[in-house]
Design an enzyme around this catalytic site. Structure first.
Site, PDB file in Angstrom:
ATOM      1  N   SER A 176      29.908 -29.335  52.292  1.00 56.03           N
ATOM      2  CA  SER A 176      30.491 -28.080  52.762  1.00 56.03           C
ATOM      3  C   SER A 176      29.462 -26.965  52.596  1.00 56.03           C
ATOM      4  O   SER A 176      28.980 -26.716  51.484  1.00 56.03           O
ATOM      5  CB  SER A 176      31.758 -27.767  51.968  1.00 56.03           C
ATOM      6  N   ALA A 225      30.587 -20.817  55.379  1.00 56.88           N
ATOM      7  CA  ALA A 225      30.807 -20.313  56.731  1.00 56.88           C
ATOM      8  C   ALA A 225      29.969 -21.049  57.769  1.00 56.88           C
ATOM      9  O   ALA A 225      30.243 -20.948  58.977  1.00 56.88           O
ATOM     10  CB  ALA A 225      30.496 -18.817  56.774  1.00 56.88           C
ATOM     11  N   GLY A 236      29.821 -24.300  58.064  1.00 55.05           N
ATOM     12  CA  GLY A 236      30.471 -25.542  58.467  1.00 55.05           C
ATOM     13  C   GLY A 236      30.159 -26.714  57.566  1.00 55.05           C
ATOM     14  O   GLY A 236      30.014 -26.565  56.351  1.00 55.05           O
ATOM     15  N   GLY A 240      37.982 -25.448  51.174  1.00 55.92           N
ATOM     16  CA  GLY A 240      37.406 -26.772  50.970  1.00 55.92           C
ATOM     17  C   GLY A 240      38.457 -27.860  50.881  1.00 55.92           C
ATOM     18  O   GLY A 240      38.246 -28.986  51.346  1.00 55.92           O
ATOM     19  N   ASP A 241      39.610 -27.531  50.313  1.00 59.17           N
ATOM     20  CA  ASP A 241      40.701 -28.503  50.227  1.00 59.17           C
ATOM     21  C   ASP A 241      41.244 -28.826  51.616  1.00 59.17           C
ATOM     22  O   ASP A 241      41.594 -29.976  51.906  1.00 59.17           O
ATOM     23  CB  ASP A 241      41.819 -27.969  49.338  1.00 59.17           C
TER      24      ASP A 241
END
Length: 311
Positions: free
Chosen positions: A219, A222, A224, A250-251
């Site tokens: 991750s 911003a 992607g 993130g989840d």
């Protein structure tokens, strides 16, 4: 059915204030309270996508009772949390309405005894061998008393049961978990650098995969997601930058990856879903939930390119 494991579950409390000023008294304009912890956030998003999810981990004390009462009202979710004598932790998020910034305060979690850990392992073994289980997600920090190699043990059990497993944690639990060969690991850029010693995302992602994971999806906030898998490598970017609260983004990305895995989607489609869900979480009014209209708008516009060569 998908199983999510949240060993350090929490009751998430969000305060909204007009503006957050250090050393000042604040009038709270809005309070929300809901079950939290990374795996429970993942489960909530999966349920919103229409997947049946069983949640496990630990819950205890008055906070744990409140958490389980709230879970009972959630559609598509089955509660298989294991009881502990200690109280489930609370997390407090203070949202500054003027800037959109969030200040997060996280309690450490209850101390888990050896007997409670053994009882959980027995329950987990039963869950991963249930018919119809399509994937397992192991998410978040470890509460006090749980062995640092806990996720490695849980990964090996899932692999013995022939169930794909995703790992989303950090530090030493991540290092040991990767060596147990999970199907997917989903670190952020800082976690990836800590694991590999490299701050160059493409190199660090390849290095993480060499350590044992079948696929690594990094991750990049911003910017992607960056993925290196046995089938190739991809970069997935949102069509635009979004402003808001990144808590839980993130989840939501993990939920996108898991749902795509359960539905046997090709990797580019999984990544597009994960990026769109993550961005839609940032703009949602409540931390850790996603805005459905934003998700539907962004999904077909996520750019996925095969710019990374798999190791």
């Amino acid at each position: 059915m998908i199983l999510t494991v949240t060993l350090n579950a929490a009751l998430d409390i969000t305060y909204r204030v007009p503006a957050l000023t250090p050393h000042a008294s604040h009038r709270v304009t809005e309070v929300t309270e809901r079950p939290g912890g990374k795996g429970l956030n993942v489960a909530r998003v999966l349920a919103a996508l229409g997947h049946d999810v069983t949640v496990t981990g630990f819950a205890g004390g008055d906070t744990g009772r409140t958490l389980r009462e709230r879970l009972a009202a959630e559609p598509h979710l089955t509660d298989a949390l294991a009881p502990v004598a200690g109280a489930t932790r609370r997390t407090l998020a203070v949202v500054d309405a003027a800037t959109g910034d969030t200040t997060q305060l996280n309690e450490p979690g209850p101390a888990v005894t050896p007997a409670e850990w053994t009882a959980f392992l027995d329950s987990y073994e039963e869950l991963v061998h249930r018919e119809g289980l399509t994937a397992v997600a192991l998410c978040g920090s470890l509460p006090p008393g749980v062995p640092v190699g806990a996720y490695a043990s849980l990964i090996r059990s899932a692999r013995t049961a022939r169930v794909p497993v995703l790992l989303d944690t950090s530090g030493e639990p991540l290092r040991r978990g990767v060596a147990a060969r999970p199907d997917i690991v989903k670190p952020n850029a800082d976690e990836l650098a800590e694991l590999t010693g490299s701050h160059e995302p493409a190199q660090a992602t390849r290095d993480a995969r060499r350590r044992g994971a079948h696929a690594v999806v990094a991750s990049l906030g911003a910017e992607g997601l960056l993925a290196v898998t046995a089938d190739g490598g991809w970069r997935a970017r949102p069509p635009k930058r979004v402003r808001g609260n990144p808590t839980g983004a993130g989840d939501s990305a993990v939920a996108g990856l898991l749902s795509g895995l359960a539905e046997r989607l090709p990797w580019p489609d999984r990544l597009a879903r994960a990026v769109a869900l993550s961005a839609a979480t940032v703009v949602a009014p409540v931390a850790g939930e996603f805005d459905p209209s934003t998700y539907r708008d962004l999904l077909p516009r996520v750019a996925v390119t095969g710019q990374v060569t798999a190791a």
